[in-house]
Enzyme design. Structure first.
Site, mmCIF file in Angstrom:
data_model
loop_
_atom_site.group_PDB
_atom_site.id
_atom_site.type_symbol
_atom_site.label_atom_id
_atom_site.label_comp_id
_atom_site.label_asym_id
_atom_site.label_seq_id
_atom_site.Cartn_x
_atom_site.Cartn_y
_atom_site.Cartn_z
ATOM 1 N N GLU A 145 -5.692 -7.975 -1.146
ATOM 2 C CA GLU A 145 -6.293 -7.604 0.139
ATOM 3 C C GLU A 145 -7.686 -7.050 -0.093
ATOM 4 O O GLU A 145 -7.871 -6.098 -0.851
ATOM 5 C CB GLU A 145 -5.417 -6.584 0.867
ATOM 6 C CG GLU A 145 -5.810 -6.364 2.313
ATOM 7 C CD GLU A 145 -4.842 -5.431 3.043
ATOM 8 O OE1 GLU A 145 -3.608 -5.622 2.916
ATOM 9 O OE2 GLU A 145 -5.307 -4.507 3.721
ATOM 10 N N GLU A 158 0.771 -1.243 0.000
ATOM 11 C CA GLU A 158 0.000 0.000 0.000
ATOM 12 C C GLU A 158 0.806 1.299 0.000
ATOM 13 O O GLU A 158 0.696 2.112 0.932
ATOM 14 C CB GLU A 158 -0.968 -0.002 1.180
ATOM 15 C CG GLU A 158 -2.041 -1.072 1.068
ATOM 16 C CD GLU A 158 -3.132 -0.965 2.109
ATOM 17 O OE1 GLU A 158 -3.018 -0.136 3.036
ATOM 18 O OE2 GLU A 158 -4.124 -1.718 1.996
#
Length: 377
Positions: free
Chosen positions: A294, A182
């Site tokens: 995710e 991320e």
């Protein structure tokens, strides 16, 4: 032995490249769950919890629950998190000098999944493309490659780190390399630069396994073609410039279904078919594949409706080759891994904060389990 292992890598990697290039039919090659815990125990005062105590402040997997996932739930994919400041101590900096105790603990988890159980492990440096202070993730730490920050690790150091790590798994064909968790609030051009450096380092070792490359905005699928952060370029403007000599790099996507795409709310309001449409078109136009490594949702009826719809969408669009739900892990306890206190984690046998069944029962078994459709199975 070395030649036999290396031949196995070449054959299986060639198969993966062929499957990545496939343009029709079901292409979900990887379906599974995140194993979170290797990044735990560092929040608060900078430096606290480093390196930390294995089994107390951090842990990677529970072997018995991995057995459950594989033998009962029939998944084939685990995303296993770790912390770069533990793997590469701050005192020596990001690079090729590892904490060998931490690495050996991580390697044991990866080998249990990939060798003992014969499934795939996605290696996840859970650092938001930052290094040197994980005390307040996702915001603490210096952005890797930021030349305006004298404390930042360089892109060259990041490449050295990935060269060392890949070399240690070069003969394990069931390992997938995830460049970083991320990235956000940084120049998208710098993310491309760091992604490319990691790819170059991995390939320099002879490693031929799949690589996953993240974009900006927490690598969100819904915002892939949008400006994120403080006017940062869309990921779509830069990530199609990645060069992999083996054509075995896919895009790493995260996608939650709640109001702000954070995974922190009880209810789900974001249908995947709408929010991933622009990404899907971009992948098709650029002949690229993606893994949604995710995603998650609660046991609220809104999520129990939208979660299976999301997986069905991924299965129906051949630009997507895999997915892994957030999150199981050995030391979640009653902590809420995703989406509210009534869920807890996806760890089999756990409980939530209310003392009742956790998300393994109320989310995974309820709606995710039936969506596992693996290509070639």
């Amino acid at each position: 032995m070395f030649l036999t292992q290396r031949l196995r890598v070449v054959v299986q990697s060639a198969l993966a490249v062929a499957l990545i290039a496939a343009s029709a039919g079901a292409t979900i090659l990887y379906a599974g769950v995140n194993e979170s815990g290797g990044e735990f125990g560092v929040f608060g005062t900078p430096g606290t919890g480093l390196p930390g105590e294995f089994g107390v402040q951090y842990a990677f997997i529970n072997e018995d629950t991995v057995d459950t996932w594989v033998d009962t739930n029939q998944i084939n994919f685990f995303r296993v998190t770790f912390l770069m400041e533990r793997m590469c101590p701050i005192a020596t900096g990001l690079g090729s000098t590892f904490n060998e105790t931490y690495f050996s603990e991580f390697e044991a988890a990866i080998n249990y999944i990939t060798v003992t159980k014969g499934k795939y492990a996605l290696i996840d440096p859970h650092n938001y493309m930052r290094y040197n202070d994980p005390s307040d993730q996702p915001n603490s730490g210096s952005i890797i490659g930021d030349t305006t920050d004298p404390n930042a690790a360089t892109t060259a150091q990041f490449q050295t780190f990935w060269t060392e790590l890949a070399n240690r798994f070069v003969n394990n064909p069931n390992v997938v390399f995830g460049i970083n968790n991320e990235p956000h609030d940084m120049a998208t051009s710098l993310i491309l630069q760091n992604d490319q450096a990691a790819i170059n380092g991995i390939r320099s070792t002879g490693a031929q396994q799949l690589i996953l490359a993240p974009g900006n905005g927490f690598t969100g699928g819904h915002s892939w073609t949008q400006v994120t952060g403080e006017n940062d370029d869309p990921s779509s403007d830069w990530l199609n410039q990645i060069v992999d000599p083996l054509n075995n790099t896919a895009i790493d996507i995260h996608e939650y279904l709640d109001s702000d795409f954070s995974g922190s709310h009880d209810t789900c309001t974001q249908p995947a078919d709408t929010n991933l449409a622009a990404l899907t078109t971009w992948l098709q136009e650029n002949n690229l594949k993606a893994v949604v490594s995710e995603f998650g949702g609660s046991n609220d009826p809104t999520c129990l409706e939208l979660l299976p719809q999301m997986i069905q969408y991924l299965t129906a669009n051949d630009v997507y080759i895999g997915w892994s739900a957030w999150a199981a892990g050995p030391i979640w306890g009653t902590a809420s891994a995703c989406c509210g206190t009534t869920v807890g984690s996806l760890e089999p046998g756990g409980i939530n904060l209310e003392g009742t069944a956790d998300g393994y029962t109320t989310v995974w078994q309820a709606v995710i389990q039936d969506q596992i459709i693996l290509a070639g199975k």
